[in-house]
Design a protein around this motif. Structure first.
Motif, PDB file in Angstrom:
ATOM      1  N   LEU A  50       0.789  -1.185   0.035  1.00  0.00           N
ATOM      2  CA  LEU A  50       0.108  -0.116  -0.172  1.00  0.00           C
ATOM      3  C   LEU A  50       0.863   1.255   0.121  1.00  0.00           C
ATOM      4  O   LEU A  50       1.643   1.360   0.903  1.00  0.00           O
ATOM      5  CB  LEU A  50      -1.030  -0.111   1.206  1.00  0.00           C
ATOM      6  CG  LEU A  50      -1.840   1.208   1.317  1.00  0.00           C
ATOM      7  CD1 LEU A  50      -2.938   1.578   0.211  1.00  0.00           C
ATOM      8  CD2 LEU A  50      -2.670   1.168   2.844  1.00  0.00           C
ATOM      9  N   ASP A  51       0.761   2.067  -0.772  1.00  0.00           N
ATOM     10  CA  ASP A  51       1.793   3.051  -1.192  1.00  0.00           C
ATOM     11  C   ASP A  51       1.106   4.641  -0.720  1.00  0.00           C
ATOM     12  O   ASP A  51       0.348   5.202  -1.411  1.00  0.00           O
ATOM     13  CB  ASP A  51       2.175   3.410  -2.626  1.00  0.00           C
ATOM     14  CG  ASP A  51       3.225   4.323  -2.932  1.00  0.00           C
ATOM     15  OD1 ASP A  51       3.877   4.634  -2.242  1.00  0.00           O
ATOM     16  OD2 ASP A  51       3.362   4.472  -4.420  1.00  0.00           O
ATOM     17  N   PHE A  52       1.938   5.102   0.537  1.00  0.00           N
ATOM     18  CA  PHE A  52       1.614   6.403   0.868  1.00  0.00           C
ATOM     19  C   PHE A  52       2.865   7.051   0.902  1.00  0.00           C
ATOM     20  O   PHE A  52       2.838   8.256   1.499  1.00  0.00           O
ATOM     21  CB  PHE A  52       1.300   6.125   2.496  1.00  0.00           C
ATOM     22  CG  PHE A  52      -0.088   6.058   2.761  1.00  0.00           C
ATOM     23  CD1 PHE A  52      -1.031   7.029   3.332  1.00  0.00           C
ATOM     24  CD2 PHE A  52      -0.899   4.826   2.043  1.00  0.00           C
ATOM     25  CE1 PHE A  52      -2.477   6.780   3.661  1.00  0.00           C
ATOM     26  CE2 PHE A  52      -2.303   4.761   2.326  1.00  0.00           C
ATOM     27  CZ  PHE A  52      -3.182   5.672   3.084  1.00  0.00           C
ATOM     28  N   ILE A  53       3.543   6.861  -0.035  1.00  0.00           N
ATOM     29  CA  ILE A  53       4.866   7.642  -0.555  1.00  0.00           C
ATOM     30  C   ILE A  53       4.322   8.461  -1.884  1.00  0.00           C
ATOM     31  O   ILE A  53       4.536   9.576  -1.897  1.00  0.00           O
ATOM     32  CB  ILE A  53       6.089   7.149  -0.617  1.00  0.00           C
ATOM     33  CG1 ILE A  53       6.600   6.370   0.665  1.00  0.00           C
ATOM     34  CG2 ILE A  53       7.183   7.968  -1.169  1.00  0.00           C
ATOM     35  CD1 ILE A  53       7.998   5.602   0.523  1.00  0.00           C
ATOM     36  N   GLY A  54       3.806   7.740  -2.791  1.00  0.00           N
ATOM     37  CA  GLY A  54       3.390   8.109  -4.052  1.00  0.00           C
ATOM     38  C   GLY A  54       4.357   8.530  -4.949  1.00  0.00           C
ATOM     39  O   GLY A  54       4.305   9.771  -5.462  1.00  0.00           O
ATOM     40  N   GLY A  55       5.717   8.163  -4.909  1.00  0.00           N
ATOM     41  CA  GLY A  55       6.770   8.564  -5.645  1.00  0.00           C
ATOM     42  C   GLY A  55       7.032   9.838  -5.327  1.00  0.00           C
ATOM     43  O   GLY A  55       7.591  10.675  -5.927  1.00  0.00           O
ATOM     44  N   TRP A  56       7.130  10.148  -3.760  1.00  0.00           N
ATOM     45  CA  TRP A  56       7.266  11.595  -3.059  1.00  0.00           C
ATOM     46  C   TRP A  56       6.321  12.497  -3.687  1.00  0.00           C
ATOM     47  O   TRP A  56       6.750  13.424  -4.697  1.00  0.00           O
ATOM     48  CB  TRP A  56       8.898  11.927  -3.566  1.00  0.00           C
ATOM     49  CG  TRP A  56       9.859  11.087  -2.781  1.00  0.00           C
ATOM     50  CD1 TRP A  56       9.651  10.662  -1.515  1.00  0.00           C
ATOM     51  CD2 TRP A  56      10.993  10.920  -3.014  1.00  0.00           C
ATOM     52  NE1 TRP A  56      10.843  10.016  -1.215  1.00  0.00           N
ATOM     53  CE2 TRP A  56      11.770  10.048  -2.156  1.00  0.00           C
ATOM     54  CE3 TRP A  56      11.968  11.452  -4.147  1.00  0.00           C
ATOM     55  CZ2 TRP A  56      13.130   9.883  -1.991  1.00  0.00           C
ATOM     56  CZ3 TRP A  56      13.180  10.994  -4.068  1.00  0.00           C
ATOM     57  CH2 TRP A  56      13.844  10.344  -3.302  1.00  0.00           C
ATOM     58  N   ALA A  57       5.014  12.458  -3.748  1.00  0.00           N
ATOM     59  CA  ALA A  57       3.899  13.118  -4.135  1.00  0.00           C
ATOM     60  C   ALA A  57       3.827  13.360  -5.511  1.00  0.00           C
ATOM     61  O   ALA A  57       3.242  14.029  -6.113  1.00  0.00           O
ATOM     62  CB  ALA A  57       3.911  14.375  -3.396  1.00  0.00           C
ATOM     63  N   VAL A  58       4.378  12.410  -6.191  1.00  0.00           N
ATOM     64  CA  VAL A  58       4.104  12.051  -7.671  1.00  0.00           C
ATOM     65  C   VAL A  58       3.057  11.650  -8.320  1.00  0.00           C
ATOM     66  O   VAL A  58       2.151  12.099  -9.309  1.00  0.00           O
ATOM     67  CB  VAL A  58       5.270  11.634  -8.422  1.00  0.00           C
ATOM     68  CG1 VAL A  58       5.078  11.227  -9.792  1.00  0.00           C
ATOM     69  CG2 VAL A  58       6.556  12.390  -8.116  1.00  0.00           C
ATOM     70  N   THR A  59       2.502  10.325  -7.777  1.00  0.00           N
ATOM     71  CA  THR A  59       1.396   9.554  -8.535  1.00  0.00           C
ATOM     72  C   THR A  59       0.116  10.110  -8.001  1.00  0.00           C
ATOM     73  O   THR A  59      -0.429   9.482  -7.180  1.00  0.00           O
ATOM     74  CB  THR A  59       1.608   7.951  -8.241  1.00  0.00           C
ATOM     75  OG1 THR A  59       1.895   7.817  -6.946  1.00  0.00           O
ATOM     76  CG2 THR A  59       2.707   7.617  -8.801  1.00  0.00           C
ATOM     77  N   CYS A  60      -0.299  11.391  -8.251  1.00  0.00           N
ATOM     78  CA  CYS A  60      -1.717  11.923  -7.658  1.00  0.00           C
ATOM     79  C   CYS A  60      -2.722  11.263  -8.153  1.00  0.00           C
ATOM     80  O   CYS A  60      -3.920  11.139  -7.249  1.00  0.00           O
ATOM     81  CB  CYS A  60      -1.358  13.492  -7.957  1.00  0.00           C
ATOM     82  SG  CYS A  60      -1.872  13.789  -9.946  1.00  0.00           S
ATOM     83  N   LEU A  61      -2.871  10.551  -9.268  1.00  0.00           N
ATOM     84  CA  LEU A  61      -3.865   9.521  -9.600  1.00  0.00           C
ATOM     85  C   LEU A  61      -3.856   8.399  -9.322  1.00  0.00           C
ATOM     86  O   LEU A  61      -4.705   7.396  -9.625  1.00  0.00           O
ATOM     87  CB  LEU A  61      -4.159   9.996 -11.007  1.00  0.00           C
ATOM     88  CG  LEU A  61      -4.528  11.270 -11.648  1.00  0.00           C
ATOM     89  CD1 LEU A  61      -5.026  11.280 -13.000  1.00  0.00           C
ATOM     90  CD2 LEU A  61      -5.599  12.030 -10.732  1.00  0.00           C
ATOM     91  N   GLY A  62      -2.718   7.775  -8.514  1.00  0.00           N
ATOM     92  CA  GLY A  62      -2.516   6.340  -8.143  1.00  0.00           C
ATOM     93  C   GLY A  62      -1.549   5.757  -9.294  1.00  0.00           C
ATOM     94  O   GLY A  62      -1.248   6.619 -10.058  1.00  0.00           O
ATOM     95  N   HIS A  63      -1.387   4.634  -9.049  1.00  0.00           N
ATOM     96  CA  HIS A  63      -0.333   3.960 -10.121  1.00  0.00           C
ATOM     97  C   HIS A  63      -1.133   3.422 -11.565  1.00  0.00           C
ATOM     98  O   HIS A  63      -2.288   2.991 -11.554  1.00  0.00           O
ATOM     99  CB  HIS A  63       0.302   2.614  -9.462  1.00  0.00           C
ATOM    100  CG  HIS A  63       1.277   3.097  -8.470  1.00  0.00           C
ATOM    101  ND1 HIS A  63       2.327   3.549  -8.733  1.00  0.00           N
ATOM    102  CD2 HIS A  63       1.182   3.304  -7.000  1.00  0.00           C
ATOM    103  CE1 HIS A  63       2.979   3.660  -7.530  1.00  0.00           C
ATOM    104  NE2 HIS A  63       2.194   3.640  -6.449  1.00  0.00           N
TER     105      HIS A  63
END
Length: 404
Positions: A50-63
Motif C-alpha cells: 500500500l503506497d503512502f509515498i506516492g513517488g514523493w507526491a508524484v502519483t497523484c492519480l495512483g499507479h
C-alpha cells in the motif's frame, strides 16, 4: 520449481545486476518493483504494498491510471517528439489550461522540479540585471529543498549540503523560516528575489505562517523584489487547494510545479506574469521543453484532477487521516501531527524513522521518513477512507512492536 521459487530467483538475479551496473546514490531495500495499480505496487516476488509515498507526491492519480495510459498511447501514435523550436498542439493546450487555472500568463515547461526552479532563478536574475541594477541575490529558507543541480543545491537550505560539491554557486542567502527579523535583515540592495516553499515538504512538512507571508509580500512589492513559490511538491491539489498559495491569499510573481503535474510522467513547469516575459532567444531552453508526450500526460492528469475535484477531496481525506493519527497520538506518543490536504507528517517519540519505514514495508506499507524522527505521508489524491483505515491498521501493528 514453483512459481514462487522462480520469482525469488528472478529477483536475486535482478538485484545482482543492479549491484553490478547501477551507480550507487541511495540505500534501497532488496526488492524490485514490477507493477502498480491504484494505491498498490507489487514487487517481482508478488508482494503487494500500500503506497503512502506516492513517488514523493508524484502519483497523484495512483499507479497506472487509465487516463494517463490512454493519453500517452494516443499521443505516441501521433507525435512522440519534435524540436522545441516548434509549437505542438498539446503544448499549447496545456499552457492554456495552466494559465487559466492559476491566474498566471506565461508558462515554461521542463522535465524535473530542479529544472523548473533553475528557470525561476534565471528569470529572477534576468529581472535583477535589467530592472534592479544588476541585483542577483536570492533569499531562501533554512531547511528548504529546491533540487539537486549545483545551483539548486546552493539554493537549498539543508545544513548537510553546505560543503557538499563545493564551491557552491554564489548569490544565495538562507534564513530561518517564519523569522521576519532575519528575513528583513537579509533583504538588501543586491536582492532580486525570495524563494520559498509554502509548505516545506522534504524539510518535514512545515508551513509558512500566513502573517509572515503577508509581510513578505508587502516587503517584496515595496522593494521591487520578486516572490517565487516553489510548489514542486505542493501544487496540483496536494494541499487541499489546486495551489498551496491559495491557502494564504498571497500570489507569487513566479510559481514552479512538478511532481503531481505529470502523475508520474517527468514534467515540470514555471509560471509567471506577463511583465516578467523577459527572456531573449537563447536565454533559456532545453531539448525536452514542451515534449509532446509530456504535454499530453500533463493535460490528461491536470484535467482529471479538475474533473474529479481532487483538491477538495484531498482536503477531506487529509482531515480523515489526521483524525486517525490523532486517535493514536497518546498511545504511541506521536508529536506535532501537521500538514495540509494529503501532505502530512508527524514526529516520533524516538529517532526510529528508518526502522519504522523498514518494518512497515515488511507489513506491506510504504511510508517516508525524511529525518530520523519524522514520518511523511503523501498518498494519491484519490485515496479512499478504506485505504486510510488499512494504512492506520498496519501502522498501529508495527508501532505496537516497536513501542508496545
Amino acid at each position: 520449481m514453483t512459481m514462487i521459487d522462480e520469482g525469488v530467483r528472478e529477483t536475486d538475479e535482478l538485484l545482482a545486476e543492479a549491484e553490478a551496473s547501477i551507480l550507487f546514490t541511495a540505500k534501497r531495500p532488496p526488492v524490485v518493483m514490477e507493477r502498480g495499480k491504484g494505491m498498490y505496487v507489487w514487487d517481482t516476488d508478488g508482494n503487494r504494498y500500500l503506497d503512502f509515498i506516492g513517488g514523493w507526491a508524484v502519483t497523484c492519480l495512483g499507479h497506472s491510471p487509465d487516463v494517463l495510459k490512454d493519453a500517452l498511447e494516443r499521443q505516441a501514435s501521433q507525435l512522440v517528439n519534435v524540436s522545441p523550436a516548434f509549437y505542438n498542439k498539446p503544448m499549447i493546450e496545456l499552457a492554456s489550461l495552466l494559465t487559466k487555472i492559476s491566474g498566471f500568463d506565461r508558462v515554461f515547461f521542463g522535465s524535473s522540479g530542479a529544472e523548473a526552479n533553475e528557470s525561476a532563478i534565471k528569470l529572477a536574475r534576468k529581472y535583477g540585471a535589467i530592472r534592479k541594477g544588476g541585483a542577483y541575490e536570492i533569499i531562501t529558507a533554512t531547511n528548504s529543498f529546491h533540487g539537486r543541480t549545483l545551483a539548486m543545491m546552493s539554493a537549498t537550505g539543508k545544513a548537510q549540503w553546505q560543503q557538499l560539491f563545493a564551491p557552491k554557486l554564489p548569490g544565495f542567502l538562507h534564513v530561518p523560516l517564519n523569522d521576519w527579523e532575519a528575513m528583513s535583515q537579509a533583504i538588501g540592495p543586491g536582492t532580486c528575489a525570495v524563494m520559498l516553499e509554502p509548505v516545506q515538504g522534504e524539510g518535514g512538512v512545515h508551513a509558512v505562517d500566513a502573517d509572515y507571508l503577508a509581510q513578505l509580500r508587502k516587503k517584496c512589492d515595496d522593494e521591487g523584489i520578486l516572490l517565487i513559490f516553489d510548489e514542486i511538491q505542493t501544487g496540483i491539489g496536494r494541499t487541499g487547494t489546486m495551489f498551496a498559495f491559495e491557502h494564504f491569499g498571497i500570489r507569487p510573481d513566479i510559481l514552479t510545479l512538478a511532481k503531481g503535474i505529470g502523475g508520474g510522467f517527468p514534467l515540470s513547469a514555471m509560471l509567471t506574469k506577463e511583465e516578467l516575459n523577459l527572456f531573449e532567444p537563447g536565454d533559456q531552453g532545453g531539448t525536452y521543453t514542451g515534449q509532446p508526450l509530456a504535454m499530453a500526460a500533463g493535460l490528461a492528469v491536470v484535467g482529471e484532477v479538475i474533473r474529479l475535484n481532487l483538491p477538495e477531496y484531498a482536503a477531506v481525506q487529509g482531515d480523515y487521516l489526521i483524525s486517525g493519527l490523532r486517535s493514536m497520538q497518546t498511545k504511541y506518543k506521536l508529536e506535532h501531527i501537521r500538514g495540509k490536504g494529503l501532505l502530512l507528517a508527524f514526529d516520533l517519540p524516538e529517532p526510529k524513522g528508518a526502522e519504522l519505514v523498514a518494518d512497515c514495508m515488511k507489513e506491506g506499507l510504504l511510508i517516508d521518513s525524511p529525518s530520523p524522527r519524522t514520518i511523511r505521508l503523501m498518498p494519491a489524491l484519490n485515496v479512499s477512507k478504506a485505504h486510510i483505515d488499512e494504512m492506520l491498521g498496519i501502522f498501529g501493528r508495527v508501532m505496537d512492536r516497536l513501542w508496545g
